[in-house]
Design a protein around this motif. Sequence first.
Motif, short mmCIF file in Angstrom:
data_model
loop_
_atom_site.label_atom_id
_atom_site.label_comp_id
_atom_site.label_asym_id
_atom_site.label_seq_id
_atom_site.Cartn_x
_atom_site.Cartn_y
_atom_site.Cartn_z
N TYR A 30 -17.04 -50.17 48.30
CA TYR A 30 -17.13 -51.80 48.92
C TYR A 30 -18.09 -51.79 50.15
O TYR A 30 -18.20 -51.07 50.98
N GLY A 31 -18.81 -52.88 49.95
CA GLY A 31 -19.95 -53.32 51.07
C GLY A 31 -21.08 -52.40 50.91
O GLY A 31 -21.88 -52.68 51.79
N VAL A 32 -21.43 -51.58 50.04
CA VAL A 32 -22.52 -50.87 49.95
C VAL A 32 -23.17 -51.24 48.65
O VAL A 32 -22.66 -51.08 47.79
N ASP A 33 -24.28 -51.88 48.81
CA ASP A 33 -24.87 -52.33 47.34
C ASP A 33 -25.89 -51.65 46.72
O ASP A 33 -26.76 -51.95 45.99
N CYS A 34 -25.97 -50.33 47.15
CA CYS A 34 -26.86 -49.30 46.49
C CYS A 34 -26.37 -47.94 46.41
O CYS A 34 -25.33 -47.54 47.22
N ALA A 35 -26.97 -47.02 45.63
CA ALA A 35 -26.42 -45.58 45.44
C ALA A 35 -27.56 -44.83 45.96
O ALA A 35 -28.77 -45.11 45.97
N VAL A 36 -27.03 -43.48 46.29
CA VAL A 36 -27.97 -42.66 46.64
C VAL A 36 -27.78 -41.38 45.68
O VAL A 36 -26.78 -40.75 45.73
N VAL A 37 -28.94 -40.96 45.22
CA VAL A 37 -29.12 -39.63 44.47
C VAL A 37 -29.93 -38.59 44.88
O VAL A 37 -30.96 -39.15 45.07
N GLU A 38 -29.51 -37.45 45.31
CA GLU A 38 -30.30 -36.39 45.61
C GLU A 38 -31.34 -36.03 44.46
O GLU A 38 -30.62 -35.54 43.38
N LEU A 39 -32.42 -35.96 44.64
CA LEU A 39 -33.29 -35.32 43.71
C LEU A 39 -33.63 -33.95 43.87
O LEU A 39 -33.78 -33.13 42.89
N MET A 40 -33.90 -33.57 44.94
CA MET A 40 -34.28 -32.07 45.59
C MET A 40 -33.59 -32.12 47.18
O MET A 40 -32.95 -32.92 47.43
N GLU A 41 -33.96 -30.70 47.61
CA GLU A 41 -33.09 -30.67 48.76
C GLU A 41 -33.18 -31.52 49.96
O GLU A 41 -32.26 -32.06 50.40
N SER A 42 -34.46 -32.36 49.98
CA SER A 42 -34.64 -33.31 51.04
C SER A 42 -35.06 -34.82 50.57
O SER A 42 -35.21 -35.60 51.29
N THR A 78 -31.34 -49.75 53.34
CA THR A 78 -31.36 -48.29 53.62
C THR A 78 -32.59 -47.76 54.47
O THR A 78 -32.76 -46.50 54.69
N GLY A 79 -33.44 -48.50 54.72
CA GLY A 79 -34.55 -48.22 55.46
C GLY A 79 -35.83 -47.76 54.54
O GLY A 79 -36.91 -47.61 55.06
N LEU A 80 -35.54 -47.82 53.40
CA LEU A 80 -36.62 -47.67 52.42
C LEU A 80 -37.25 -48.90 51.87
O LEU A 80 -36.40 -49.99 51.84
N SER A 81 -38.35 -48.62 51.07
CA SER A 81 -38.96 -49.96 50.39
C SER A 81 -38.68 -49.53 48.99
O SER A 81 -39.07 -48.63 48.63
N PRO A 82 -38.47 -50.82 48.30
CA PRO A 82 -38.30 -50.41 46.54
C PRO A 82 -39.57 -50.32 46.05
O PRO A 82 -40.75 -50.71 46.53
N GLN A 83 -39.59 -49.18 45.23
CA GLN A 83 -41.01 -48.92 44.75
C GLN A 83 -41.09 -49.06 43.06
O GLN A 83 -42.15 -49.28 42.61
N TYR A 84 -39.76 -49.16 42.43
CA TYR A 84 -39.80 -49.14 40.91
C TYR A 84 -38.69 -50.08 40.50
O TYR A 84 -37.88 -50.42 41.27
N GLY A 85 -39.21 -51.03 39.31
CA GLY A 85 -38.24 -51.92 39.04
C GLY A 85 -37.93 -51.99 37.25
O GLY A 85 -39.10 -51.91 36.67
N SER A 151 -24.92 -49.09 55.03
CA SER A 151 -24.10 -49.89 55.76
C SER A 151 -22.83 -49.30 56.10
O SER A 151 -21.95 -49.55 57.14
N SER A 152 -22.18 -48.30 55.15
CA SER A 152 -21.10 -47.79 55.42
C SER A 152 -21.02 -46.59 56.73
O SER A 152 -20.13 -46.23 57.36
N GLN A 153 -22.26 -46.35 57.07
CA GLN A 153 -22.68 -45.49 58.19
C GLN A 153 -22.54 -46.28 59.61
O GLN A 153 -22.68 -45.53 60.54
N ALA A 154 -22.43 -47.63 59.54
CA ALA A 154 -22.75 -48.35 60.57
C ALA A 154 -21.48 -48.29 61.70
O ALA A 154 -20.29 -48.05 61.01
N GLU A 155 -21.68 -48.21 62.89
CA GLU A 155 -20.60 -48.16 63.88
C GLU A 155 -20.62 -49.58 64.61
O GLU A 155 -21.50 -50.20 64.65
N VAL A 156 -19.47 -49.61 65.42
CA VAL A 156 -19.56 -50.69 66.33
C VAL A 156 -20.50 -50.73 67.24
O VAL A 156 -21.08 -49.68 67.48
#
Length: 158
Positions: A30-42, A78-85, A151-156
């Motif tokens: 809830y409140g997070v409009d994107c997913a994050v998938v790890e591709l490689m270690e970093s 997320t701090g990234l720019s969209p690259q593909y659509g 957004s789920s990482q945001a704090e007061v």
Amino acid sequence: MSKINQNLISGLFSQKIGFPRKEVLHGPQYGVDCAVVELMESSVMVIASDPLSYISNIGIKESAYISLHLAANDIATTGLSPQYGQFVLNLPSSVSKSDLKQYWNFISTFAHDTGIHITGGHTGWDAANNTTIAGGVTLFAIGQKEEVLLSSQAEVND
């Protein structure tokens, strides 16, 4: 149309995720409009989807602008720019071929200006579609795991 309440998202969509994969670092929340998938270690891939709009009252160019930028904004948070659509058009039958060409030209221009490469999708007319929703878009960005914010990482006071 309205958003689904937090209890339903937490109890249904966050729990019923198909086959769980450990590389999905952040899935439906809830409140997070994107997913994050790890591709490689970093490195990670950030994914966001939104409806495409075709709102004749505001115009073709404006509809295309809203359609692309609402999804792009979800990636940008997320701090990234969209690259593909990937774009799926299920256009109302009232949209002419000429209007489709104009709409798509604007989508392409806004994607170019935003740095998004259109990688594919699906296009068609839907005779039963009598709404302003003209399909959907999924945008992707690849970046370094430590650079991604949610957004789920945001704090007061952030």
